[in-house]
Design a protein around this motif. Structure first.
Motif, short mmCIF file in Angstrom:
data_model
loop_
_atom_site.label_atom_id
_atom_site.label_comp_id
_atom_site.label_asym_id
_atom_site.label_seq_id
_atom_site.Cartn_x
_atom_site.Cartn_y
_atom_site.Cartn_z
N MET A 1 0.84 -1.19 0.00
CA MET A 1 0.00 0.00 0.00
C MET A 1 0.88 1.24 0.00
N LYS A 2 0.43 2.24 -0.67
CA LYS A 2 1.17 3.50 -0.75
C LYS A 2 0.41 4.58 0.03
N ASP A 3 0.27 4.35 1.33
CA ASP A 3 -0.48 5.24 2.21
C ASP A 3 0.17 6.60 2.41
N PHE A 4 1.49 6.68 2.19
CA PHE A 4 2.22 7.88 2.57
C PHE A 4 2.83 8.63 1.39
N VAL A 5 2.35 8.40 0.20
CA VAL A 5 2.86 9.08 -0.99
C VAL A 5 2.65 10.59 -0.82
N GLY A 6 3.69 11.36 -1.09
CA GLY A 6 3.60 12.82 -0.96
C GLY A 6 3.83 13.33 0.45
N LYS A 7 4.15 12.44 1.37
CA LYS A 7 4.39 12.83 2.76
C LYS A 7 5.88 12.74 3.07
N VAL A 8 6.30 13.49 4.08
CA VAL A 8 7.68 13.44 4.57
C VAL A 8 7.62 13.01 6.02
N ALA A 9 8.42 12.03 6.40
CA ALA A 9 8.45 11.53 7.77
C ALA A 9 9.80 11.83 8.41
N LEU A 10 9.77 12.35 9.62
CA LEU A 10 10.98 12.57 10.41
C LEU A 10 11.07 11.45 11.42
N VAL A 11 12.16 10.68 11.36
CA VAL A 11 12.35 9.53 12.24
C VAL A 11 13.61 9.76 13.06
N THR A 12 13.48 9.63 14.37
CA THR A 12 14.66 9.74 15.24
C THR A 12 15.11 8.33 15.59
N GLY A 13 16.36 8.07 15.34
CA GLY A 13 16.93 6.75 15.59
C GLY A 13 17.03 5.95 14.31
N THR A 14 18.15 5.29 14.11
CA THR A 14 18.39 4.54 12.88
C THR A 14 18.62 3.06 13.15
N THR A 15 18.25 2.61 14.34
CA THR A 15 18.29 1.20 14.70
C THR A 15 16.95 0.85 15.34
N GLY A 16 16.69 -0.41 15.53
CA GLY A 16 15.51 -0.85 16.25
C GLY A 16 14.20 -0.30 15.70
N ILE A 17 13.42 0.31 16.57
CA ILE A 17 12.11 0.83 16.19
C ILE A 17 12.23 1.93 15.13
N GLY A 18 13.25 2.78 15.24
CA GLY A 18 13.43 3.84 14.25
C GLY A 18 13.66 3.26 12.85
N LEU A 19 14.48 2.24 12.76
CA LEU A 19 14.76 1.60 11.47
C LEU A 19 13.51 0.93 10.93
N ALA A 20 12.80 0.20 11.77
CA ALA A 20 11.58 -0.48 11.33
C ALA A 20 10.53 0.53 10.87
N THR A 21 10.41 1.63 11.58
CA THR A 21 9.45 2.67 11.22
C THR A 21 9.82 3.30 9.88
N ALA A 22 11.09 3.61 9.71
CA ALA A 22 11.54 4.21 8.44
C ALA A 22 11.30 3.26 7.28
N ARG A 23 11.56 1.98 7.47
CA ARG A 23 11.32 1.00 6.41
C ARG A 23 9.85 0.97 6.01
N ARG A 24 8.97 0.93 7.00
CA ARG A 24 7.53 0.86 6.71
C ARG A 24 7.05 2.13 6.01
N LEU A 25 7.48 3.27 6.50
CA LEU A 25 7.06 4.54 5.89
C LEU A 25 7.59 4.66 4.47
#
Length: 64
Positions: A1-25
């Motif tokens: 699904m492309k739920d976030f097309v046209g959006k920008v996400a700011l993610v803090t942290g590049t491991t663990g939950i931050g990495l998983a969140t960035a991948r999904r977004l």
């Protein structure tokens, strides 16, 4: 699904939950701005997400 097309996400942290969140977004079409303190994790995230459709910016920083 492309739920976030046209959006920008700011993610803090590049491991663990931050990495998983960035991948999904990114998979959902969001452009990612990520910041983290671990330079090697930042480089790994940068390499992984550079190929995403919306793009990614990963910054070495301490957000504390």
């Amino acid at each position: 699904m492309k739920d976030f097309v046209g959006k920008v996400a700011l993610v803090t942290g590049t491991t663990g939950i931050g990495l998983a969140t960035a991948r999904r977004l990114a998979a959902g079409g969001a452009a990612i701005i990520a910041c983290g303190i671990d330079r090697s994790a930042n480089a790994a995230m940068r390499a992984e997400l550079e190929s995403s459709e919306a793009g990614a910016l990963v910054v070495d920083t301490d957000v504390s």
